[in-house]
Design an enzyme around this catalytic site. Structure first.
Site, PDB file in Angstrom:
ATOM      1  N   ASP A  17       0.838  -1.202   0.000  1.00  0.00           N
ATOM      2  CA  ASP A  17       0.000   0.000   0.000  1.00  0.00           C
ATOM      3  C   ASP A  17       0.874   1.254   0.000  1.00  0.00           C
ATOM      4  O   ASP A  17       1.964   1.245   0.575  1.00  0.00           O
ATOM      5  CB  ASP A  17      -0.896  -0.040   1.255  1.00  0.00           C
ATOM      6  N   HIS A  34       2.962   3.017  -9.032  1.00  0.00           N
ATOM      7  CA  HIS A  34       2.816   1.565  -9.233  1.00  0.00           C
ATOM      8  C   HIS A  34       4.076   0.993  -9.886  1.00  0.00           C
ATOM      9  O   HIS A  34       4.510  -0.108  -9.564  1.00  0.00           O
ATOM     10  CB  HIS A  34       1.586   1.271 -10.091  1.00  0.00           C
ATOM     11  N   LEU A 128      11.312 -20.517  -3.567  1.00  0.00           N
ATOM     12  CA  LEU A 128      10.274 -19.667  -2.966  1.00  0.00           C
ATOM     13  C   LEU A 128       8.966 -19.761  -3.738  1.00  0.00           C
ATOM     14  O   LEU A 128       8.944 -19.648  -4.969  1.00  0.00           O
ATOM     15  CB  LEU A 128      10.754 -18.204  -2.994  1.00  0.00           C
TER      16      LEU A 128
HETATM   17  C1  FPP Z   1      -1.755   0.137  -3.379  1.00  0.00           C
HETATM   18  O1  FPP Z   1      -1.303   1.455  -3.470  1.00  0.00           O
HETATM   19  C2  FPP Z   1      -1.232  -0.689  -4.446  1.00  0.00           C
HETATM   20  C3  FPP Z   1      -1.983  -1.291  -5.414  1.00  0.00           C
HETATM   21  C4  FPP Z   1      -3.429  -1.161  -5.500  1.00  0.00           C
HETATM   22  C5  FPP Z   1      -1.377  -2.089  -6.473  1.00  0.00           C
HETATM   23  C6  FPP Z   1      -0.140  -2.877  -6.132  1.00  0.00           C
HETATM   24  C7  FPP Z   1       0.574  -3.120  -7.380  1.00  0.00           C
HETATM   25  C8  FPP Z   1       1.911  -3.075  -7.568  1.00  0.00           C
HETATM   26  C9  FPP Z   1       2.879  -2.888  -6.483  1.00  0.00           C
HETATM   27  C10 FPP Z   1       2.478  -3.202  -8.916  1.00  0.00           C
HETATM   28  C11 FPP Z   1       2.114  -4.426  -9.694  1.00  0.00           C
HETATM   29  C12 FPP Z   1       2.457  -5.682  -9.000  1.00  0.00           C
HETATM   30  C13 FPP Z   1       3.060  -6.752  -9.532  1.00  0.00           C
HETATM   31  C14 FPP Z   1       3.152  -7.993  -8.731  1.00  0.00           C
HETATM   32  C15 FPP Z   1       3.674  -6.767 -10.877  1.00  0.00           C
HETATM   33  P1  FPP Z   1      -2.376   2.594  -3.616  1.00  0.00           P
HETATM   34  O2  FPP Z   1      -2.499   2.946  -5.055  1.00  0.00           O
HETATM   35  O3  FPP Z   1      -3.654   2.196  -2.974  1.00  0.00           O
HETATM   36  O4  FPP Z   1      -1.694   3.749  -2.811  1.00  0.00           O
HETATM   37  P2  FPP Z   1      -2.402   4.950  -2.029  1.00  0.00           P
HETATM   38  O5  FPP Z   1      -3.196   4.334  -0.928  1.00  0.00           O
HETATM   39  O6  FPP Z   1      -1.234   5.738  -1.541  1.00  0.00           O
HETATM   40  O7  FPP Z   1      -3.234   5.700  -3.032  1.00  0.00           O
END
Ligand code: FPP
Length: 235
Positions: A17, A34, A128
């Site tokens: 997050d 992201h 893993l």
């Molecule tokens: C939360 O941050 C993150 C996500 C909803 C997506 C997680 C995805 C990745 C880390 C990249 C893709 C993953 C892989 C495995 C290739 P948020 O956008 O909710 O952050 P915020 O709360 O600060 O807005």
């Protein structure tokens, strides 16, 4: 204090997050957060392999994430395909066994195809166990397990007959859930599996999370007195 190699968590799950906040703090679009998040995924997977962890499950896209603007959903799906392509060789070299959980059939066709190809290529490795939770929701998972059981003719469930139909049936017991960015919720992630897991929250935003943060979370886990509802095992 070094980690105790005898008491590593069997299975760590991470709620990644803070990508959006990381980007906003830099005046960048959310997609840049992201993308930086993918680099954090690479660091953490590498560290988890080196530490000899058994299983790592990452919450990459929840069933609720479809509610985001379509441009962001599209960017996340393209990023997934791109990351799988870019990382496949290193994952192969590190003997990482890739899997995915969630309602995968509802992912866009291109993401589904790239994911299936990566799982086919890496799914038989023996190191893993890296599992990506994609279009994942824990309540949906439990509903799917019940429906699978009914289709198998189960008339009355017990814990075992339900657990063996969860997406995670062949993964080790979940010992530790880590959430970044200071939030303290499970957000519909592995609700059944987390019943006795330890929860570690860190204020670090996901794109800044690295090997040292993973080690700190495991150290915190090793300090906890896990009682499973019983009495303390410590003097
Ligand atoms: C939360 O941050 C993150 C996500 C909803 C997506 C997680 C995805 C990745 C880390 C990249 C893709 C993953 C892989 C495995 C290739 P948020 O956008 O909710 O952050 P915020 O709360 O600060 O807005």
């Amino acid at each position: 204090m070094p980690l105790d190699p005898e008491r590593l968590p069997r299975h760590i799950a991470v709620i990644m997050d803070g990508n959006g906040r990381w980007a906003r703090a830099r005046g960048l679009p959310r997609a840049a957060g992201h993308k930086a998040g993918v680099d954090a995924v690479r660091r953490v997977v590498r560290a988890a392999s080196e530490l000899g962890l058994g299983a790592l499950t990452l919450y990459a896209f929840s069933t609720e994430n479809w509610g985001r603007p379509s441009a962001e959903v599209g960017a996340l799906m393209r990023l997934l395909s791109w990351a799988l392509g870019r990382e496949a060789l290193e994952l192969e070299r590190n003997n990482v066994r890739l899997g995915a959980i969630g309602r995968l059939s509802d992912l866009p066709a291109a993401a589904r195809k790239d994911l299936a190809a990566a799982v086919e290529r890496l799914g038989k490795n023996t190191g893993l166990r890296l599992t990506l939770a994609l279009n994942y929701g824990a309540r949906q998972e439990i509903v799917d397990a019940v429906n699978a059981g009914l289709a198998d003719g189960v008339r009355r469930f017990d814990e075992q007959s339900l657990a063996q139909r969860l997406y995670t049936a062949d993964l080790p017991e979940l010992d530790l859930v880590v959430r970044t960015s200071g939030e303290m919720r499970l957000s519909n992630f592995l609700l059944w599996q987390a019943a006795y897991a330890e929860f570690v929250a860190t204020p670090v935003l996901w794109p800044d999370f690295d090997r040292e943060h993973l080690i700190a979370a495991i150290r915190e886990f090793q300090k906890r007195d896990r009682r499973f509802g019983g009495l303390s095992t410590k003097a």
